[in-house]
Design an enzyme around this catalytic site. Structure first.
Site, PDB file in Angstrom:
ATOM      1  CG  ASP A 161     -11.670  -1.261   2.837  1.00 35.04           C
ATOM      2  OD1 ASP A 161     -10.840  -0.648   2.136  1.00 35.04           O
ATOM      3  OD2 ASP A 161     -11.334  -1.936   3.827  1.00 35.04           O
TER       4      ASP A 161
ATOM      5  CD  GLU B 190      -5.714  -1.323   4.175  1.00 31.96           C
ATOM      6  OE1 GLU B 190      -4.677  -1.591   4.826  1.00 31.96           O
ATOM      7  OE2 GLU B 190      -6.608  -0.554   4.611  1.00 31.96           O
TER       8      GLU B 190
END
Length: 401
Positions: A78, A136
């Site tokens: 991400d 995350e």
């Protein structure tokens, strides 16, 4: 061709993947194209793939031709809500979104490692599990959801790495035990009674109350915590009022608690609540406290950290494996090592030009792409070291019979 040579031959491909991801970032829990791209890359290698694991995760499995342990490796994918300000050909094409923490490099390194291992799949002992994780950067993260969806089922040990833009390239940094802190977000709302700034006696000043609370919070670290244990209680936001001659009716404080020891984490929360509520009462106000629990502290298991240590020394040399102190930033890899034996480590990725060295989460963040090569090589060495360690354990058991 050795596995190290095989990984070297894939470097340009890793760079190409990393730069593609860097140009096409997706925010945490909004990843659609990224996991699809990763799954397609793995499937093209002939890897068995599970999509939508835990929501947006991808899990690949490489089954070796010989018996052995099942070892998992994790990479996150991400990005962050930051405008990319770098003047490079691979600059983010998505306004307000960029890979400012190296997750694109983590993904490219794990894909490079996977391709190298597939090339010798029939000769591999055991099984490799490739965990490509979403979300995350934003709690609750993606780790727990992926674990609940079975990404660690049958896994004997799990490993992960994080590129570090301010650590020297060509080195691995690690420690056993606590590596990264836990995080809890705090929000304190103080309710007073608004009045004219010229007549403070007619009201209850929430700014004064909040200021006393903020000062008193520092006693948690200085007088409640064991001085041999790390604890941070920080206020990062303080807002009250809109005019210089008006005492507002409300003040809001926001901050963070960072700590390693779980019991100290509980104590800090208890003392925080007692201070907030009782200081407010003593000064005639009321106060509300919200504690949003974030990631737990990250613990590295001794045996698995020793595996990383030995593997990294084999690839980089003893002098390039560095023991470090724990750090306060958080990481949801913690949930993997809570579920299975494992270890997390850092790979130096400092740019050669010192003027291009920026911290993580900075608008000019970049990293030395050679660090991806180091990561993939150390992953390969970890895999074989873990398999050898398992064989040594079996030999010891047989010798004792």
């Amino acid at each position: 061709m050795t596995i190290i040579q095989q990984i070297d031959s894939l470097f340009e491909e890793m760079v190409e993947i990393r730069r593609y991801l860097h140009m096409n970032p997706e925010l945490s829990h909004q990843e659609i194209a990224t996991p699809a791209f990763i799954a397609e890359q793995l499937e093209a290698m002939g890897v068995d793939v599970r999509r939508n694991v835990g929501g947006r995760g991808v899990v690949g499995t490489i089954r070796g031709g010989k018996p052995g342990k099942t070892i998992a490796f994790r990479a996150d994918f991400d990005a962050l809500p930051i405008e990319d300000q770098k003047d490079v050909s691979y600059k983010s094409t998505v306004p307000g979104v960029m890979h400012a923490c190296g997750h694109d490099g983590h993904t490219a390194a794990l894909l490079g490692f996977a391709k190298a291992m597939v090339a010798i799949q029939k000769d591999l002992p055991g099984t490799i599990v490739l965990i490509h994780q979403f979300g995350e950067e934003l709690s609750p993260g993606g780790a727990r959801a992926m674990i609940e969806d079975g990404c660690l089922d049958g896994v004997d040990a799990v490993f992960g790495a994080h590129l570090q833009s301010k650590m020297d390239v060509g080195r691995v940094y690690l420690r056993d035990g606590f590596l990264q802190a836990s995080e809890d977000a705090i929000k304190i709302t103080v309710h007073g009674s608004g009045t004219h700034g010229a007549e403070p006696h007619q009201g209850i000043d929430p700014i004064l109350v909040a200021s006393h609370i903020m000062v008193a919070l520092q006693s948690i670290v200085s007088r409640n915590a064991n001085p041999l244990k790390e604890l941070v209680v920080s206020i990062g936001k303080f807002h009250a009022g809109d005019a210089d001659n008006v005492i507002s009716s409300k003040a809001v404080l926001e901050g963070t608690i960072r700590v390693f020891d779980p019991e100290l984490r509980i104590l800090a929360g208890q003392r925080l609540r007692a201070i907030v509520e009782n200081v407010a009462i003593a000064m005639g106000a009321t106060a509300e406290l919200i504690i949003e629990t974030g990631y737990d502290s990250l613990w590295n298991h001794l045996t698995e950290t020793d595996i990383v240590r030995a593997a990294a020394r084999g690839v980089l040399g003893d002098e390039h494996v560095v023991e470090i102190d724990p750090i306060m930033p958080v990481e949801d890899f913690t949930y993997y090592t809570q579920a299975k034996p494992g270890a997390y480590f850092f790979v130096g990725a400092k740019m050669d030009d010192s003027e291009l060295v920026y911290p993580h989460h900075h608008e000019n963040f970049d990293f030395n792409e050679n660090a991806m090569l180091m990561t993939a090589k150390v992953f390969a060495a970890i895999y074989f070291e873990a398999q050898e360690k398992a064989l040594d354990s079996i030999r010891v058991d047989l010798d004792s019979i």
